[in-house]
Design an enzyme around this catalytic site. Structure first.
Site, PDB file in Angstrom:
ATOM      1  N   HIS A  58       0.879  -1.177   0.000  1.00  0.00           N
ATOM      2  CA  HIS A  58       0.000   0.000   0.000  1.00  0.00           C
ATOM      3  C   HIS A  58       0.910   1.219   0.000  1.00  0.00           C
ATOM      4  O   HIS A  58       1.432   1.588   1.048  1.00  0.00           O
ATOM      5  CB  HIS A  58      -0.888   0.004   1.249  1.00  0.00           C
ATOM      6  CG  HIS A  58      -1.774  -1.192   1.376  1.00  0.00           C
ATOM      7  ND1 HIS A  58      -3.080  -1.189   0.948  1.00  0.00           N
ATOM      8  CD2 HIS A  58      -1.552  -2.433   1.889  1.00  0.00           C
ATOM      9  CE1 HIS A  58      -3.622  -2.382   1.192  1.00  0.00           C
ATOM     10  NE2 HIS A  58      -2.711  -3.154   1.758  1.00  0.00           N
ATOM     11  N   PHE A  59       1.140   1.802  -1.172  1.00  0.00           N
ATOM     12  CA  PHE A  59       2.045   2.953  -1.252  1.00  0.00           C
ATOM     13  C   PHE A  59       1.307   4.290  -1.038  1.00  0.00           C
ATOM     14  O   PHE A  59       1.904   5.349  -1.144  1.00  0.00           O
ATOM     15  CB  PHE A  59       2.841   2.945  -2.562  1.00  0.00           C
ATOM     16  CG  PHE A  59       4.044   2.015  -2.534  1.00  0.00           C
ATOM     17  CD1 PHE A  59       4.406   1.341  -1.371  1.00  0.00           C
ATOM     18  CD2 PHE A  59       4.830   1.820  -3.671  1.00  0.00           C
ATOM     19  CE1 PHE A  59       5.522   0.496  -1.338  1.00  0.00           C
ATOM     20  CE2 PHE A  59       5.953   0.983  -3.647  1.00  0.00           C
ATOM     21  CZ  PHE A  59       6.294   0.314  -2.482  1.00  0.00           C
ATOM     22  N   ASN A  90      -6.799   0.761  -2.259  1.00  0.00           N
ATOM     23  CA  ASN A  90      -7.483   1.565  -1.232  1.00  0.00           C
ATOM     24  C   ASN A  90      -6.760   2.879  -0.938  1.00  0.00           C
ATOM     25  O   ASN A  90      -6.394   3.176   0.185  1.00  0.00           O
ATOM     26  CB  ASN A  90      -7.695   0.752   0.049  1.00  0.00           C
ATOM     27  CG  ASN A  90      -6.427   0.124   0.578  1.00  0.00           C
ATOM     28  OD1 ASN A  90      -5.497  -0.144  -0.167  1.00  0.00           O
ATOM     29  ND2 ASN A  90      -6.375  -0.114   1.860  1.00  0.00           N
ATOM     30  N   HIS A 175      -8.898 -10.212   0.448  1.00  0.00           N
ATOM     31  CA  HIS A 175      -8.709 -10.035   1.893  1.00  0.00           C
ATOM     32  C   HIS A 175      -9.828 -10.818   2.560  1.00  0.00           C
ATOM     33  O   HIS A 175     -10.996 -10.431   2.482  1.00  0.00           O
ATOM     34  CB  HIS A 175      -8.775  -8.543   2.252  1.00  0.00           C
ATOM     35  CG  HIS A 175      -8.596  -8.276   3.719  1.00  0.00           C
ATOM     36  ND1 HIS A 175      -7.584  -7.479   4.204  1.00  0.00           N
ATOM     37  CD2 HIS A 175      -9.292  -8.693   4.805  1.00  0.00           C
ATOM     38  CE1 HIS A 175      -7.670  -7.420   5.533  1.00  0.00           C
ATOM     39  NE2 HIS A 175      -8.703  -8.142   5.920  1.00  0.00           N
ATOM     40  N   HIS A 226      -2.541 -12.832   2.973  1.00  0.00           N
ATOM     41  CA  HIS A 226      -2.179 -12.860   4.399  1.00  0.00           C
ATOM     42  C   HIS A 226      -2.988 -13.826   5.273  1.00  0.00           C
ATOM     43  O   HIS A 226      -3.693 -13.393   6.193  1.00  0.00           O
ATOM     44  CB  HIS A 226      -2.211 -11.457   4.991  1.00  0.00           C
ATOM     45  CG  HIS A 226      -3.379 -10.580   4.605  1.00  0.00           C
ATOM     46  ND1 HIS A 226      -4.691 -10.953   4.749  1.00  0.00           N
ATOM     47  CD2 HIS A 226      -3.416  -9.331   4.091  1.00  0.00           C
ATOM     48  CE1 HIS A 226      -5.469  -9.983   4.346  1.00  0.00           C
ATOM     49  NE2 HIS A 226      -4.714  -8.988   3.928  1.00  0.00           N
ATOM     50  N   ASP A 296       2.403  -6.913   2.652  1.00  0.00           N
ATOM     51  CA  ASP A 296       1.254  -6.086   3.071  1.00  0.00           C
ATOM     52  C   ASP A 296       1.776  -4.788   3.693  1.00  0.00           C
ATOM     53  O   ASP A 296       1.281  -4.343   4.732  1.00  0.00           O
ATOM     54  CB  ASP A 296       0.321  -6.844   4.029  1.00  0.00           C
ATOM     55  CG  ASP A 296      -1.032  -6.159   4.188  1.00  0.00           C
ATOM     56  OD1 ASP A 296      -1.279  -5.148   3.489  1.00  0.00           O
ATOM     57  OD2 ASP A 296      -1.837  -6.619   5.005  1.00  0.00           O
ATOM     58  N   HIS A 300       1.768   3.835   8.227  1.00  0.00           N
ATOM     59  CA  HIS A 300       1.044   4.970   8.804  1.00  0.00           C
ATOM     60  C   HIS A 300       2.097   5.814   9.504  1.00  0.00           C
ATOM     61  O   HIS A 300       3.131   5.285   9.922  1.00  0.00           O
ATOM     62  CB  HIS A 300       0.010   4.490   9.835  1.00  0.00           C
ATOM     63  CG  HIS A 300      -1.053   3.602   9.267  1.00  0.00           C
ATOM     64  ND1 HIS A 300      -2.050   4.080   8.449  1.00  0.00           N
ATOM     65  CD2 HIS A 300      -1.264   2.271   9.379  1.00  0.00           C
ATOM     66  CE1 HIS A 300      -2.836   3.078   8.095  1.00  0.00           C
ATOM     67  NE2 HIS A 300      -2.372   1.959   8.628  1.00  0.00           N
TER      68      HIS A 300
HETATM   69 ZN    ZN Z   1      -3.162  -5.076   2.420  1.00  0.00          ZN
END
Ligand code: ZN
Length: 428
Positions: A58-59, A90, A175, A226, A296, A300
């Protein structure tokens, strides 16, 4: 891009041999005992291994670039020996349409140091239009349960969505946490123990069952992201061969018994579970049950993570430490080099149909040079994610000294040697 030869300890056909690779136009064109060229690089007794592929990052670009962007995320990937990443949808806006995919492709093309594939998100609104943008994405992502910033697909729409992605013949990532189950257990969370109770293994088990029921007659590749629990593992024992399973490093290296239960750094979805679950995942890794390891990578900021537990977002960074931690695990005999290379290089490349992930004639010249005697502790200050922290502080690891992508030397001596935007899209 210059043509060259490189000599060192090469892992090829399951064994180490001192050999040379000839690289022309970004491809490996020959592997021989001796090869000569005007530009010859001898790395001595160092290992030459295929670069890793991280199918799940998630960049945060666009929309959450205070956490990460394609420039910092891909820098972290490159320093960690990863030549290709797949970014999840997302972001803000969510990558769920032709327009938003085109916009993100442009951002990634301008900024990324490593090759990239974009995953398009599926929600209740865009099913039925998925084939419109299949040429712009490496595959599709479905969140069955909500997570930080996630998008959501209702269970009653899962079958329609999967039939549609099956038609596009693209990889679909899932997911697997059941939303209804998560809602039932929803509560105020003070610690990892509460987080574990609120996102129980039952929620993963239910989602995995639902996926298998809806994919039994489909032929395209379906990937369960995951995996985290024994319960999920048991259901997946009888999966068809087009269904693959991934595991993250944090589910392999942490368990609730041994980490600080009040530290929101470890708050991730699905949660870090018991040592028993962790051992089951290692069993899966070593018995050809788990197909890939995916980071994954979900950064943050420190400010966002250092609030009371309930308000902290879920997710931790991991793209840069993925390969170095697994090399260390191999050194400790937790897995073999064959298994490691299958999990991190060969299988992810196969799932994406890419000529990467192997030291082989005709394949992309994506490889790392690493000295297995050079062990160093992971230090957040020396990592390259914008978020500036790691849950693996002090963990011993082996970082590559050089990284090559499509025949170009990308990293040497802790320096990045290429211009931003070197990375190209592998989707479509
Ligand atoms: Zn993810």
């Amino acid at each position: 891009m210059t043509d060259f030869t490189i000599e060192g300890k090469i892992y090829h056909n399951g064994t180490f041999e001192h050999a040379c690779l000839s690289i022309k136009q970004g491809k490996i064109v020959a592997i021989k005992k001796t090869l000569k060229s005007d530009t010859h690089l001898n790395v001595g007794t160092n290992l030459i291994l295929p670069a890793g592929i991280d199918l799940h990052v998630h960049f945060r670009d666009p929309g959450f670039t205070q956490k990460e962007d394609f420039l910092t995320g891909s820098t972290a990937a490159a320093f960690g020996g990863i030549s290709c990443i797949c970014d999840m949808p997302n972001t803000q806006p969510q990558t769920t349409s032709t327009q938003t995919l085109k916009e993100k492709l442009q951002l990634a093309s301008q900024k990324s140091y490593v090759d990239f594939g974009l995953f398009a998100g599926i929600n209740d609104e865009n099913i039925g239009r998925l084939s419109e943008f299949s040429s712009l994405c490496a595959g599709y992502k479905i969140f069955l349960g909500s997570s930080t910033h996630s998008l959501h697909l209702s269970p009653q729409n899962l079958r329609v969505a999967l039939v549609e992605t099956n038609r596009t013949k693209k990889l679909t990532l899932l997911h697997a946490e059941d939303e209804h189950c998560l809602k039932q257990h929803q509560d105020h969370e003070h610690s990892l123990i509460d987080h574990l109770r609120c996102r129980s293994a039952e929620c993963e088990e239910t989602a995995v069952q639902m996926i298998l029921q809806n994919t039994h007659d489909l032929t395209s590749l379906i990937h369960i992201c995951h995996l985290s629990s024994c319960e999920g593992f048991e259901v997946l024992r009888k999966r068809p061969h087009n269904v693959s399973v991934g595991v993250t490093p944090h589910h392999l290296f942490f368990d609730v018994q041994t980490i600080d239960k009040n530290q929101p750094f470890y708050k991730v979805n699905p949660p870090i579970r018991s040592s028993f679950d962790k051992e089951t995942l290692w069993y899966g890794v070593n018995n050809h049950f788990i197909d890939i390891v995916e980071s994954d990578h979900a950064p943050h900021t420190l400010d966002e993570k250092t609030v009371d537990f309930d308000n902290a977002p879920s997710g931790m960074p991991g793209v840069e430490t993925l390969y170095p931690l697994l090399l260390m695990a191999m050194k400790k005999d937790l897995l073999s080099l064959d298994t490691l290379l299958s999990l991190l290089c060969e299988k992810p490349a196969q799932l994406l149909h890419l000529p990467k992930g192997k030291i082989e004639v005709g394949w992309d010249a994506d490889f790392i040079v690493v000295d297995l005697k050079k062990i160093q502790p992971i230090v957040a200050d020396q990592l390259h994610s914008k978020c500036g922290w790691t849950a693996y502080e002090g963990f011993p690891a082996m970082f590559p000294s050089m990284v090559f992508i499509r025949g170009e030397k990308v990293i040497e001596d802790n320096q990045i040697l290429i211009k931003k935007g070197f990375g190209t899209s592998v989707g479509g």
